[in-house]
Motif scaffolding. Structure first.
Motif, PDB file in Angstrom:
ATOM      1  N   MET B   1       0.842  -1.188   0.000  1.00  0.00           N
ATOM      2  CA  MET B   1       0.000   0.000   0.000  1.00  0.00           C
ATOM      3  C   MET B   1       0.880   1.243   0.000  1.00  0.00           C
ATOM      4  O   MET B   1       1.879   1.313   0.700  1.00  0.00           O
ATOM      5  CB  MET B   1      -0.872  -0.029   1.270  1.00  0.00           C
ATOM      6  N   ASN B   2       0.495   2.188  -0.805  1.00  0.00           N
ATOM      7  CA  ASN B   2       1.213   3.451  -0.836  1.00  0.00           C
ATOM      8  C   ASN B   2       0.658   4.360   0.260  1.00  0.00           C
ATOM      9  O   ASN B   2      -0.384   4.991   0.096  1.00  0.00           O
ATOM     10  CB  ASN B   2       1.055   4.099  -2.217  1.00  0.00           C
ATOM     11  N   TRP B   3       1.382   4.398   1.385  1.00  0.00           N
ATOM     12  CA  TRP B   3       0.864   5.117   2.548  1.00  0.00           C
ATOM     13  C   TRP B   3       0.826   6.619   2.324  1.00  0.00           C
ATOM     14  O   TRP B   3       0.083   7.323   3.000  1.00  0.00           O
ATOM     15  CB  TRP B   3       1.679   4.758   3.793  1.00  0.00           C
ATOM     16  N   GLU B   4       1.627   7.099   1.378  1.00  0.00           N
ATOM     17  CA  GLU B   4       1.594   8.540   1.083  1.00  0.00           C
ATOM     18  C   GLU B   4       0.276   8.946   0.433  1.00  0.00           C
ATOM     19  O   GLU B   4      -0.098  10.116   0.450  1.00  0.00           O
ATOM     20  CB  GLU B   4       2.779   8.913   0.186  1.00  0.00           C
ATOM     21  N   GLU B   5      -0.429   7.951  -0.128  1.00  0.00           N
ATOM     22  CA  GLU B   5      -1.764   8.241  -0.665  1.00  0.00           C
ATOM     23  C   GLU B   5      -2.814   8.235   0.442  1.00  0.00           C
ATOM     24  O   GLU B   5      -3.902   8.769   0.269  1.00  0.00           O
ATOM     25  CB  GLU B   5      -2.169   7.176  -1.695  1.00  0.00           C
ATOM     26  N   TYR B   6      -2.520   7.549   1.536  1.00  0.00           N
ATOM     27  CA  TYR B   6      -3.512   7.427   2.612  1.00  0.00           C
ATOM     28  C   TYR B   6      -3.532   8.664   3.512  1.00  0.00           C
ATOM     29  O   TYR B   6      -4.592   9.124   3.924  1.00  0.00           O
ATOM     30  CB  TYR B   6      -3.236   6.162   3.437  1.00  0.00           C
ATOM     31  N   PHE B   7      -2.344   9.182   3.825  1.00  0.00           N
ATOM     32  CA  PHE B   7      -2.283  10.345   4.731  1.00  0.00           C
ATOM     33  C   PHE B   7      -1.014  11.139   4.469  1.00  0.00           C
ATOM     34  O   PHE B   7      -0.066  10.636   3.871  1.00  0.00           O
ATOM     35  CB  PHE B   7      -2.293   9.895   6.195  1.00  0.00           C
ATOM     36  N   LEU B  52       1.784   2.819  12.790  1.00  0.00           N
ATOM     37  CA  LEU B  52       3.082   2.179  12.522  1.00  0.00           C
ATOM     38  C   LEU B  52       4.013   3.110  11.753  1.00  0.00           C
ATOM     39  O   LEU B  52       5.194   3.246  12.097  1.00  0.00           O
ATOM     40  CB  LEU B  52       2.849   0.878  11.743  1.00  0.00           C
ATOM     41  N   ARG B  53       3.477   3.772  10.733  1.00  0.00           N
ATOM     42  CA  ARG B  53       4.312   4.682   9.932  1.00  0.00           C
ATOM     43  C   ARG B  53       4.788   5.868  10.781  1.00  0.00           C
ATOM     44  O   ARG B  53       5.933   6.325  10.640  1.00  0.00           O
ATOM     45  CB  ARG B  53       3.546   5.179   8.700  1.00  0.00           C
ATOM     46  N   CYS B  54       3.929   6.375  11.680  1.00  0.00           N
ATOM     47  CA  CYS B  54       4.351   7.468  12.564  1.00  0.00           C
ATOM     48  C   CYS B  54       5.417   6.969  13.549  1.00  0.00           C
ATOM     49  O   CYS B  54       6.380   7.685  13.840  1.00  0.00           O
ATOM     50  CB  CYS B  54       3.151   8.051  13.311  1.00  0.00           C
ATOM     51  N   ALA B  55       5.249   5.740  14.057  1.00  0.00           N
ATOM     52  CA  ALA B  55       6.245   5.177  14.980  1.00  0.00           C
ATOM     53  C   ALA B  55       7.606   5.067  14.306  1.00  0.00           C
ATOM     54  O   ALA B  55       8.650   5.258  14.944  1.00  0.00           O
ATOM     55  CB  ALA B  55       5.784   3.808  15.487  1.00  0.00           C
ATOM     56  N   GLU B  56       7.613   4.781  13.014  1.00  0.00           N
ATOM     57  CA  GLU B  56       8.883   4.706  12.274  1.00  0.00           C
ATOM     58  C   GLU B  56       9.562   6.068  12.198  1.00  0.00           C
ATOM     59  O   GLU B  56      10.791   6.150  12.202  1.00  0.00           O
ATOM     60  CB  GLU B  56       8.638   4.150  10.860  1.00  0.00           C
ATOM     61  N   LYS B  57       8.742   7.132  12.134  1.00  0.00           N
ATOM     62  CA  LYS B  57       9.323   8.482  12.148  1.00  0.00           C
ATOM     63  C   LYS B  57      10.000   8.742  13.496  1.00  0.00           C
ATOM     64  O   LYS B  57      11.007   9.438  13.585  1.00  0.00           O
ATOM     65  CB  LYS B  57       8.248   9.546  11.913  1.00  0.00           C
ATOM     66  N   VAL B  58       9.392   8.183  14.571  1.00  0.00           N
ATOM     67  CA  VAL B  58       9.934   8.393  15.919  1.00  0.00           C
ATOM     68  C   VAL B  58      11.255   7.658  16.088  1.00  0.00           C
ATOM     69  O   VAL B  58      12.240   8.212  16.570  1.00  0.00           O
ATOM     70  CB  VAL B  58       8.922   7.914  16.994  1.00  0.00           C
ATOM     71  N   THR B  59      11.302   6.386  15.679  1.00  0.00           N
ATOM     72  CA  THR B  59      12.503   5.583  15.922  1.00  0.00           C
ATOM     73  C   THR B  59      13.535   5.721  14.810  1.00  0.00           C
ATOM     74  O   THR B  59      14.702   5.366  15.002  1.00  0.00           O
ATOM     75  CB  THR B  59      12.154   4.082  16.055  1.00  0.00           C
ATOM     76  N   GLY B  60      13.099   6.184  13.648  1.00  0.00           N
ATOM     77  CA  GLY B  60      14.033   6.301  12.534  1.00  0.00           C
ATOM     78  C   GLY B  60      14.396   4.966  11.919  1.00  0.00           C
ATOM     79  O   GLY B  60      15.390   4.852  11.198  1.00  0.00           O
TER      80      GLY B  60
END
Lengths: 146, 123
Positions: B1-7, B52-60
């Motif tokens: 899934m292209n998450w950039e299309e979702y949010f 999950l995608r936001c958590a990845e921004k947090v942990t890098g």
């Protein structure tokens, strides 16, 4: 389309008659069995699946497959009444464990067992696996919008 | 899934260990063709993916769930009625290399999802 087991309806039924989800998010492609209390569904995992990420079906794909498999069970009730499937929403996911992730070309089998129902919220135990390994298990509450 | 299309993320801040993402849902995302035809409702699993995608921004790092202890969905999210959401995330790295996650999705009106889970590096 697939025949139902002798425990359920003797007729043939289309998945679209049991669940309201459609492409590109329909996450069941085979119905091995569906009664008001149990379901066994299948999904041929492909890299074209919307929830395929990297080299595997994602956690989100596994959960959606389990939710739609549960919805198929609820959908049998509607089908018996001759009405279209109700919209259903996940109310709660508990004790969801991911053991492994299916990959392109594998077939996912998902088994749903009805536990209880109260005030339009149905509780299910669900597990999914490939021929190779267990993939995921959870307890899920599904809210049916009557 | 292209998450950039979702949010997409409008703003990311951190306050006393809580990571706060203001996000906007995109009604043009392909998932709404099938969920549901003529009645776009954000799939619960997509909001788990949003966390999950936001958590990845947090942990890098690239993450995946090993378990979701509990995830409650307490309100319907749609890209038309509730396009602007706030995702609040707390993470705690354990000795075993996994990350404990607590997250809430809400707006100024109400809470839509709260989740407790465990993550591991996906790479």
């Amino acid at each position: 389309m697939t025949s139902f087991s002798e425990k359920s309806m003797p007729e043939r039924i289309d998945i679209n008659d049991l669940i309201p989800q459609r492409e590109p998010v329909q996450m069941i492609d085979t119905l091995y069995e569906a009664t008001t209390e149990e379901a066994h569904t299948g999904l041929s995992v492909s890299r074209d699946n919307i929830f395929y990420e990297g080299d595997r079906l994602s956690e989100m794909g596994l959960i959606e497959n389990m939710a739609q498999s549960a919805a198929a069970t609820a959908g049998v009730k509607n089908h018996l009444l001759g009405i279209p499937p109700s919209l259903g929403y996940i109310g709660e996911i508990k004790k969801c464990i991911f053991h492994s992730f299916p990959t392109d070309g594998e077939h996912l089998h998902t088994y749903v067992r009805y536990v209880s129902e109260a005030a339009g919220v149905i509780l299910y135990d669900i597990e999914s696996r490939t021929d190779r390994a267990s993939c995921a298990e959870c307890r899920m509450k599904v809210f049916i919008d009557e | 899934m292209n998450w950039e299309e979702y949010f997409h993320i409008d703003r990311y801040t951190e306050e006393d260990g809580t990571h706060i993402f203001d996000v906007t849902l995109d009604p043009a995302c392909d998932v709404y063709r099938g969920h549901f035809p003529g009645k776009p409702i954000s799939p619960g699993v997509c909001n788990i993916g949003l966390i999950l995608r936001c958590a990845e921004k947090v942990t890098g790092s690239h993450l995946r769930f090993t378990s979701i202890k509990q995830c409650r969905l307490t309100g319907l999210v749609t890209p038309s009625d509730t396009p602007h959401l706030t995702v609040e995330i707390q993470t705690n790295r354990t000795d075993g290399g996994t990350t404990s996650l607590r997250a809430v999705i809400r707006d100024s009106e109400k809470s839509y999802m709260d989740l407790k889970g465990e993550l591991e590096d996906a790479d």
